[in-house]
Design a protein around this motif. Structure first.
Motif, PDB file in Angstrom:
ATOM      1  N   ARG A  93      -8.180  -4.994 -10.998  1.00 43.96           N
ATOM      2  CA  ARG A  93      -7.581  -5.471  -9.750  1.00 43.96           C
ATOM      3  C   ARG A  93      -6.193  -4.865  -9.556  1.00 43.96           C
ATOM      4  NH1 ARG A  93      -9.216 -10.727 -10.404  1.00 43.96           N
ATOM      5  NH2 ARG A  93      -7.272 -11.289 -11.413  1.00 43.96           N
ATOM      6  N   GLN A  94      -5.431  -4.774 -10.646  1.00 44.25           N
ATOM      7  CA  GLN A  94      -4.078  -4.229 -10.572  1.00 44.25           C
ATOM      8  C   GLN A  94      -4.107  -2.737 -10.255  1.00 44.25           C
ATOM      9  OE1 GLN A  94      -1.839  -4.965 -14.114  1.00 44.25           O
ATOM     10  NE2 GLN A  94       0.108  -4.588 -13.114  1.00 44.25           N
ATOM     11  N   VAL A  95      -5.007  -1.999 -10.871  1.00 45.76           N
ATOM     12  CA  VAL A  95      -5.144  -0.565 -10.601  1.00 45.76           C
ATOM     13  C   VAL A  95      -5.563  -0.346  -9.155  1.00 45.76           C
ATOM     14  CG1 VAL A  95      -6.511   1.484 -11.147  1.00 45.76           C
ATOM     15  CG2 VAL A  95      -5.596   0.082 -12.992  1.00 45.76           C
ATOM     16  N   THR A  96      -6.535  -1.121  -8.698  1.00 48.47           N
ATOM     17  CA  THR A  96      -7.002  -1.000  -7.315  1.00 48.47           C
ATOM     18  C   THR A  96      -5.873  -1.315  -6.343  1.00 48.47           C
ATOM     19  OG1 THR A  96      -9.220  -1.634  -8.000  1.00 48.47           O
ATOM     20  CG2 THR A  96      -8.722  -1.826  -5.665  1.00 48.47           C
ATOM     21  N   PHE A  97      -5.084  -2.359  -6.658  1.00 45.09           N
ATOM     22  CA  PHE A  97      -3.963  -2.715  -5.790  1.00 45.09           C
ATOM     23  C   PHE A  97      -2.979  -1.558  -5.685  1.00 45.09           C
ATOM     24  CE2 PHE A  97       0.408  -4.245  -5.451  1.00 45.09           C
ATOM     25  CZ  PHE A  97       0.361  -4.872  -4.227  1.00 45.09           C
ATOM     26  N   SER A  98      -2.624  -0.955  -6.816  1.00 47.63           N
ATOM     27  CA  SER A  98      -1.658   0.151  -6.808  1.00 47.63           C
ATOM     28  C   SER A  98      -2.167   1.326  -5.993  1.00 47.63           C
ATOM     29  CB  SER A  98      -1.347   0.596  -8.234  1.00 47.63           C
ATOM     30  OG  SER A  98      -0.738  -0.438  -8.947  1.00 47.63           O
ATOM     31  N   LYS A  99      -3.413   1.701  -6.205  1.00 46.68           N
ATOM     32  CA  LYS A  99      -3.972   2.839  -5.480  1.00 46.68           C
ATOM     33  C   LYS A  99      -4.075   2.548  -3.987  1.00 46.68           C
ATOM     34  CE  LYS A  99      -6.625   4.877  -9.234  1.00 46.68           C
ATOM     35  NZ  LYS A  99      -7.969   5.261  -9.679  1.00 46.68           N
ATOM     36  N   ARG A 100      -4.581   1.373  -3.629  1.00 46.21           N
ATOM     37  CA  ARG A 100      -4.721   1.030  -2.215  1.00 46.21           C
ATOM     38  C   ARG A 100      -3.348   0.919  -1.543  1.00 46.21           C
ATOM     39  NH1 ARG A 100     -10.077  -0.274  -0.051  1.00 46.21           N
ATOM     40  NH2 ARG A 100     -11.413   0.461  -1.728  1.00 46.21           N
ATOM     41  N   ARG A 101      -2.375   0.349  -2.257  1.00 48.23           N
ATOM     42  CA  ARG A 101      -1.036   0.205  -1.689  1.00 48.23           C
ATOM     43  C   ARG A 101      -0.430   1.565  -1.401  1.00 48.23           C
ATOM     44  NH1 ARG A 101       2.403  -1.413  -5.898  1.00 48.23           N
ATOM     45  NH2 ARG A 101       2.930   0.773  -6.009  1.00 48.23           N
ATOM     46  N   SER A 102      -0.552   2.499  -2.340  1.00 49.48           N
ATOM     47  CA  SER A 102       0.023   3.828  -2.103  1.00 49.48           C
ATOM     48  C   SER A 102      -0.692   4.531  -0.957  1.00 49.48           C
ATOM     49  CB  SER A 102      -0.007   4.669  -3.380  1.00 49.48           C
ATOM     50  OG  SER A 102      -1.331   4.904  -3.789  1.00 49.48           O
ATOM     51  N   GLY A 103      -2.001   4.338  -0.845  1.00 49.34           N
ATOM     52  CA  GLY A 103      -2.732   4.928   0.276  1.00 49.34           C
ATOM     53  C   GLY A 103      -2.305   4.326   1.604  1.00 49.34           C
ATOM     54  N   LEU A 104      -2.109   3.009   1.627  1.00 51.03           N
ATOM     55  CA  LEU A 104      -1.659   2.327   2.841  1.00 51.03           C
ATOM     56  C   LEU A 104      -0.273   2.807   3.245  1.00 51.03           C
ATOM     57  CD1 LEU A 104      -2.158   0.055   4.920  1.00 51.03           C
ATOM     58  CD2 LEU A 104      -1.096  -1.513   3.278  1.00 51.03           C
ATOM     59  N   PHE A 105       0.647   2.922   2.286  1.00 54.63           N
ATOM     60  CA  PHE A 105       1.992   3.397   2.589  1.00 54.63           C
ATOM     61  C   PHE A 105       1.963   4.836   3.085  1.00 54.63           C
ATOM     62  CE2 PHE A 105       4.658   0.338  -0.250  1.00 54.63           C
ATOM     63  CZ  PHE A 105       4.299  -0.708   0.582  1.00 54.63           C
ATOM     64  N   LYS A 106       1.101   5.651   2.514  1.00 52.86           N
ATOM     65  CA  LYS A 106       0.989   7.038   2.961  1.00 52.86           C
ATOM     66  C   LYS A 106       0.523   7.084   4.411  1.00 52.86           C
ATOM     67  CE  LYS A 106      -1.218  11.428   1.880  1.00 52.86           C
ATOM     68  NZ  LYS A 106      -2.208  12.106   1.077  1.00 52.86           N
ATOM     69  N   LYS A 107      -0.490   6.287   4.748  1.00 51.88           N
ATOM     70  CA  LYS A 107      -0.996   6.246   6.126  1.00 51.88           C
ATOM     71  C   LYS A 107       0.092   5.761   7.083  1.00 51.88           C
ATOM     72  CE  LYS A 107      -5.302   7.508   5.750  1.00 51.88           C
ATOM     73  NZ  LYS A 107      -5.750   8.759   6.295  1.00 51.88           N
ATOM     74  N   CYS A 108       0.860   4.751   6.688  1.00 53.56           N
ATOM     75  CA  CYS A 108       1.925   4.228   7.546  1.00 53.56           C
ATOM     76  C   CYS A 108       3.004   5.280   7.792  1.00 53.56           C
ATOM     77  CB  CYS A 108       2.548   2.979   6.932  1.00 53.56           C
ATOM     78  SG  CYS A 108       1.461   1.548   7.009  1.00 53.56           S
ATOM     79  N   SER A 109       3.396   5.992   6.745  1.00 51.82           N
ATOM     80  CA  SER A 109       4.431   7.018   6.926  1.00 51.82           C
ATOM     81  C   SER A 109       3.915   8.166   7.782  1.00 51.82           C
ATOM     82  CB  SER A 109       4.933   7.525   5.576  1.00 51.82           C
ATOM     83  OG  SER A 109       3.903   8.177   4.876  1.00 51.82           O
ATOM     84  N   GLU A 110       2.643   8.535   7.629  1.00 54.85           N
ATOM     85  CA  GLU A 110       2.063   9.578   8.474  1.00 54.85           C
ATOM     86  C   GLU A 110       2.016   9.124   9.924  1.00 54.85           C
ATOM     87  OE1 GLU A 110      -1.721  10.388   6.710  1.00 54.85           O
ATOM     88  OE2 GLU A 110      -0.869  11.606   5.097  1.00 54.85           O
ATOM     89  N   LEU A 111       1.640   7.869  10.164  1.00 52.06           N
ATOM     90  CA  LEU A 111       1.596   7.332  11.513  1.00 52.06           C
ATOM     91  C   LEU A 111       2.978   7.386  12.155  1.00 52.06           C
ATOM     92  CD1 LEU A 111      -0.052   5.808  13.705  1.00 52.06           C
ATOM     93  CD2 LEU A 111       0.705   3.700  12.610  1.00 52.06           C
TER      94      LEU A 111
END
Length: 196
Positions: A26-44
């Motif tokens: 769960r912790q690994v998934t959270f870290s990966k998903r969080r970084s992907g979400l932040f990347k998408k937000c910064s690209e947007l």
């Protein structure tokens, strides 16, 4: 690495959206998903010029936030709890902080320029004190002032360290020295001593 023939590729496949039972997973998934979400937000924000804030709380209660231009600026601008004059006060505070940072940067640049000029003067004094000698370390230390002597001593220390490193490097490269017995056996004078 090539896949053996006949085995199908898993490729990209949909992962079932459900709570991970294992806490580490769960912790690994959270870290990966969080970084992907932040990347998408910064690209947007970058591509569309949009003001973006993304706030994520982990299972442990830790806060992770990303904002463009910053979380505080966007929240101040769009939060309905703040009145219009509060926004102006926040802008003034930001402007004052920015002006203070600019003043600090200019002061630091002036200090760097002053130190550079001081070091140039010390270098000129050392060259004058060198008095036609071939190497800078042969400088007449009696001709140097109080400001130049500490810098000259530091330069000599650096020279000593560099020479020491170079000697050690050469010593590691050199072949192993011959033993004393072999050297004596090859020396004609030592042979005469043995015969006498």
């Amino acid at each position: 690495m090539a896949r053996p023939r006949g085995t199908p590729s898993t490729g990209r496949h949909r992962i079932e959206m459900s709570l991970r039972p294992d806490k580490a997973s769960r912790q690994v998934t959270f870290s990966k998903r969080r970084s992907g979400l932040f990347k998408k937000c910064s690209e947007l924000s970058l591509v569309c010029g949009a003001d973006v804030v993304c706030i994520v709380f982990s299972e442990a209660g830790n806060l992770f936030a990303l904002g463009s231009p910053s979380v505080d600026a966007v929240l101040r601008r769009y939060a309905p709890l703040h009145a219009a004059d509060d926004d102006d006060a926040g802008v003034d505070d930001d402007r004052e902080a920015l002006e203070e940072m600019c003043r600090e940067r200019e002061a630091a640049a002036e200090q760097v320029a002053a130190e550079s000029a001081r070091m140039d003067l010390i270098g000129d004094e050392v060259v004058k004190a060198q008095g036609g000698r071939r190497f800078w370390w042969e400088t007449d230390t009696e001709a140097l002032g109080e400001a130049e002597l500490p810098e000259f001593a530091r330069a000599l220390g650096r020279l000593r360290d560099n020479v020491s490193r170079h000697v050690n490097k050469l010593a590691r490269r050199a072949p192993a020295p011959a033993t004393a017995a072999v050297a004596r056996a090859e020396d004609p004078a030592s042979r005469l001593d043995l015969l006498a």
